[in-house]
Design an enzyme around this catalytic site. Structure first.
Site, short mmCIF file in Angstrom:
data_model
loop_
_atom_site.label_atom_id
_atom_site.label_comp_id
_atom_site.label_asym_id
_atom_site.label_seq_id
_atom_site.Cartn_x
_atom_site.Cartn_y
_atom_site.Cartn_z
CB SER A 132 -0.92 0.00 1.22
OG SER A 132 -1.85 -1.05 1.08
N GLY A 242 -10.18 2.79 -9.16
CA GLY A 242 -10.12 1.36 -8.84
C GLY A 242 -10.86 1.05 -7.56
CD GLU A 363 -7.87 -2.38 -7.33
OE1 GLU A 363 -8.43 -1.27 -7.39
OE2 GLU A 363 -8.00 -3.25 -8.21
CB SER A 366 -9.44 -1.17 5.86
OG SER A 366 -10.29 -2.03 5.15
#
Lengths: 379, 247, 322
Positions: A132, A242, A363, A366
């Site tokens: 990420s 996305g 993607e 959280s």
């Protein structure tokens, strides 16, 4: 405000639903068990126009809006999130990135076959030590005059094996850190590319996830998207869209589980009546329905902003973090409502629960979504 | 060759059937409307025929009788691939009324498809009535159809089997399951193209009503199922003879 | 005034649907206080037509023109219209089978008659003319009113039943006066399902669903059907999977059947399936899932494995027959 869908949006939703409930459902358990890529389904979905549904018809796309996309991805995900992530990556990362930021020659050469679904695309951002946190890219693309020489490893790449076209995020100028990152279009059959083994995942088992190794891979400079150093902005912009796809997928997992749990609760009897008549179950269903409705509305809001040409990065982050969390909750409750049946594959809900977990991770986890949202709040 | 496909607008087949308080009308609250399943198969077959090289089919037109709300159904037919739609702007009253309205717009076609019945009122009448009004041949229970020059080659179900026959156009084919494998799902391209396809609205003609429904009932509730265990299987068969008297 | 009953034939034989239409027409004529007249088109022996007497028919119009064998809807409707006018019929009754439902609408237009198809019993009242019919594929019953002087009705199979009563049928030859141009169909080939009980006529039907797991498990179903003289059927997923031919699919979009006894093995009982079998007099369900909706529709049921139950059923039927 207008909460009505257009006739066209409803038609697309129904088309996706029909395909999912009629075709994807047939072998979804089998494909999940044996991690089989849904080749035939992807072909059929391409013929129906789902692989590049938001791309302009000028480039062989479906010319539909993001609202339609949300509805379609939700319907596909109710049955098969592996298929829907293939659709989502192709649409909102690869096609969108190319259409929005590619030049005309790139669009003609690469976007057309991706939008029509004749070819599949993959988006190569994550690395073994940069998931990420996209700023610390270790994959390098060294300027060699008319080409770049790429070296490095990308991880967790959806569609890695089935794709023909990669969009690669790589470091062209390490001293500039994230401002030295560049986006490149790489053909998968370029010499020097090798794939790691198929990842044996907990869920989304029939989407093909691999690591991709680059060893002195030559990428022509004409395949650079935008200027050198544009790669980080490119990746962030593309991920904004996305997130709508993954959020919609999470909504589909949740609403698919809710549909199944509701049907089951209306059929299954315990203590002399269907379990839906027991408040413990009925209230669970009510809570699930509220969560699904909320999550769907967040997705639609983000899609609406995108369709209106307004900023939607925060809205899509909110949609993703919320939808992913409630997907986990709702699918878990759906398993609970099914009792023992919920724990066996035949009843589908255990698969939805396994798949929901990934929506909190990929993607942008959280936690990353919360960074995006909170930074905007306190900026 | 020109094809016409008659399109009915019916409640989704999973709809739970309810009526209004005095049981005189179907309660359409919350109902999702679809193309009558057999009509959708007919349209799918028409598309397959048109896509067959050398079929000589110029256009596929779809037509229905209904108010503006039914246009969604017609536009879905356009999205599936019909070239043109016609809506007669009237309440679809009884079958004769509907057939009479459709007769206004059904001239000049070589092949007309109708579904064997509508899944709501199960009238099984519009196709046959329209053929009679147009004075053309009709073949019912059609489960297969090919075009061979000016002849239409049809497979139909008859009591006790099936029959291959040929008939000169124009003809009304009243189709059932088997005419196409599965209804076609509209593709994005089709949905997009449907925006610009013509949908003509025609005013109805004065026609008498020959039948109507005074009221509806739900079938009486069944008595609870008598359960036997796996081991009592033989006893169940005995009950069929002694109690139910069906053996 | 009369009630005209169209008696269709299969290769010269009258089937149960024909005798049922005759029984219904006779009862209807009695109620209306008019004569019942049967009409037969095609090559049917007098001895076969005489059987109609057993169902109370006293007069049969018979046109033995072999051209009717092509089951030309338009020609048959034309001939029936002539028969209806000749016998001054104000009601025409047909069986709601493939031929009856094809011909009735054409005939109704010719006679300026109101049509109610799929009626399930005698009229509730004659003035006004009110009769029940199945709607929403058996999920509801509609009370249909006909406003026209003449009426055409098609009778839902096995809804009225055959009623035997002794009468003797006088057979009159009948010429509808059709020309060659009235016949427009060329039959190229006819395939009759031989040696099997037809689903549409079967008194008993044995059906299997997805719970049977695979086509290789149909042996028990076929054996039970054979022992019972029953037809075999299947649910939609089974025919979609290609385990069984499409002709066996019963349900809302497949065949609608109404046997006296229906066995459902491994069929969950989706609403669309129930729509196709709800006319069955008695339903027996065998399913592993105690909550399968089929048990809501069934009269008798076993929660259990079809593969274990089937051999016992077969044995029990053999014993009963012995």
């Amino acid at each position: 405000m207008n909460f009505e869908f257009s006739e066209e949006q409803l038609m697309i939703q129904q088309a996706a639903r029909d395909y999912a409930q009629r075709e994807l459902i047939k072998d979804v358990i089998e494909r999940d068990n044996h991690a089989i890529f849904p080749t035939q389904h992807v072909k059929a979905l391409a013929e129906l126009g789902f692989m590049g549904m938001m791309v302009s018809p000028d480039y062989d796309g479906g010319g539909m809006d993001a609202i339609s996309y949300v509805l379609a991805v939700e319907e596909l995900s109710k049955v098969d999130a592996s298929a829907s992530v293939i659709v989502s990556v192709n649409n909102s990362l690869v096609c969108y990135g190319l259409e929005k930021y590619g030049n005309e020659a790139q669009k003609q050469k690469y976007l057309r076959p991706l939008a029509s679904g004749n070819k599949i695309g993959a988006f190569l951002l994550s690395e073994p030590e940069a998931g990420s946190d996209a700023t610390s890219q270790r994959t390098t693309a060294e300027d060699k005059g008319d080409y770049y020489l790429v070296n490095g490893t990308k991880n967790w790449i959806t569609n890695a094996n089935s794709a023909s076209t990669y969009i690669l995020i790589a470091q062209t100028n390490p001293s500039k850190k994230h401002k030295g990152i560049t986006a490149l279009i790489v053909e998968k059959d370029s010499p020097g590319i090798t794939l790691g083994p198929h990842e044996d995942k907990m869920g989304m088992r029939s989407s093909d996830t691999h690591s991709v190794m680059f060893n002195d891979v030559k990428v022509p400079k004409v395949n650079r998207i935008g200027e050198e150093g544009f790669g980080f902005t490119f990746a962030m912009k593309v991920l904004e869209g996305g997130r709508i796809g993954i959020a919609s997928q999470a909504v589909g997992l949740a609403s698919g589980a809710l549909e199944r749990a509701t049907a089951y609760a209306k059929e299954r009897k315990a203590f002399g009546t269907v379990i839906a008549n027991h408040q413990a179950i009925a209230f669970k269903l009510a809570d699930m329905a509220v969560k699904v409705e909320n999550a769907r509305n967040l997705c639609l809001k983000a899609a609406w902003l995108k369709d209106q040409g307004k900023p939607y990065g925060i809205a899509s982050a909110m949609a993703k973090v919320y939808a992913a969390d409630i997907a986990m909750e709702v699918t878990t409750e759906a398993v609970q409502i099914h009792g023992g049946y919920g724990y066996v594959k035949e009843y589908h809900v255990e698969r939805l629960m396994r798949e929901a977990k990934l929506t909190q991770i990929y993607e942008g986890t959280s936690e990353v979504q919360k960074i995006i949202i909170s930074r905007d709040l306190i900026k | 060759m020109k094809i016409l496909v008659l399109i009915g607008n019916v409640p989704d087949t999973t709809t739970k059937i309810k009526f209004n308080a005095d049981k005189t009308m179907f309660d359409a609250t919350g109902v999702q409307w679809i193309i009558n399943p057999w009509d959708e198969l007919a349209l799918t077959r028409a598309m397959e025929l048109k896509e067959t090289a050398g079929s000589g089919i110029e256009t596929i037109t779809v037509a229905n009788v209904g108010h503006q709300e039914t246009e969604a159904t017609l536009r879905k037919a356009l999205a599936i691939g019909a070239d043109k739609a016609i809506r007669v702007d009237a309440d679809a009253k009884d079958a004769f009324y509907v057939a009479s309205q459709l007769a206004l717009v059904s001239q000049g076609y070589d092949l007309i498809f109708a579904g064997v019945e509508a899944s709501d009122y199960n009238g099984a009448a519009v196709g046959g009535m329209l053929a009679e009004l147009l004075g053309i041949q009709s073949v019912s229970s059609v489960s297969g159809l090919q075009i061979d020059g000016g002849l239409v080659k049809i497979t139909r179900e008859i009591e006790g089997g099936s029959q291959a026959l040929s008939v000169a156009a124009p003809v009304m084919a009243i189709v059932q399951k088997g005419i196409a494998k599965e209804p076609r799902i509209p593709a994005m391209r089709g949905i997009m193209m449907a925006r610009s396809k013509p949908l003509e609205v025609v005013q109805p003609s004065e026609t008498e009503i020959r039948m109507s429904f005074e009221a509806f009932d739900l079938p009486p509730a069944k008595a609870a199922c008598k359960k036997f265990t796996e081991e009592q299987a033989k006893e169940l068969i005995h009950a069929l003879r002694e109690e139910a008297k069906v053996l | 005034m009369s009630v005209l009953i169209y008696i269709d034939n299969q290769d010269g034989k009258i089937k149960k649907a024909g005798f049922e239409a005759a029984s219904y027409g006779v009862a209807l004529a009695k109620e209306a206080g008019v004569a019942a007249v049967a009409v037969s088109l095609g090559n049917v022996d007098e001895s076969e037509l005489a059987k109609l007497g057993n169902y109370g028919i006293t007069k049969v119009l018979s046109c033995t023109d072999a051209r009717f064998a092509t089951l030309d809807n338009s020609a048959i409707a034309k001939a029936l219209a002539v028969a209806a006018n000749q016998s001054n019929a104000n009601i025409v009754v047909l069986a709601h089978n493939n031929l009856g439902k094809a011909v009735a609408p054409r005939l109704a237009v010719k006679l300026n008659a109101g049509l109610v198809s799929n009626v399930t019993g005698l009229p509730i009242s004659l003035q006004p003319f009110k009769v029940n019919k199945n709607v929403f594929t058996g999920k509801a019953i509609g009370h249909a009113l006909i406003y026209t002087e003449k009426k055409v009705l098609t009778l839902s199979y096995n809804s009225f039943g055959v009623i035997e009563q002794a009468a003797s049928a006088v057979i009159e030859s009948f010429d509808p006066g059709l020309n060659a141009s009235d016949f427009g169909l060329t039959v190229e080939q006819t395939q009759k399902v031989t040696g099997k009980i037809l689903l549409s006529e079967a008194e008993i039907v044995v059906a299997g669903g997805r719970g049977m797991k695979g086509p290789e498990n149909w042996t028990g179903i076929e054996q039970l059907a054979e022992e019972l003289g029953a037809g075999t059927a299947c649910s939609r997923p089974v025919s979609d999977e290609g385990w069984r031919p499409h002709g066996e699919h019963v349900g809302q979009t497949g065949k609608i059947i109404a046997p006296n006894l229906y066995f459902a093995f491994g069929i969950s009982g989706a609403i669309q399936h129930l729509g196709g079998v709800s006319g069955s007099k008695v339903i027996v369900a065998v399913n592993k899932d105690p909550d399968a909706p089929i048990f809501e529709a069934a009269d008798y049921g076993i929660v259990g494995d079809a593969m274990k139950v089937l051999p016992q059923f077969i044995e029990a039927v053999k014993e009963l027959k012995a």
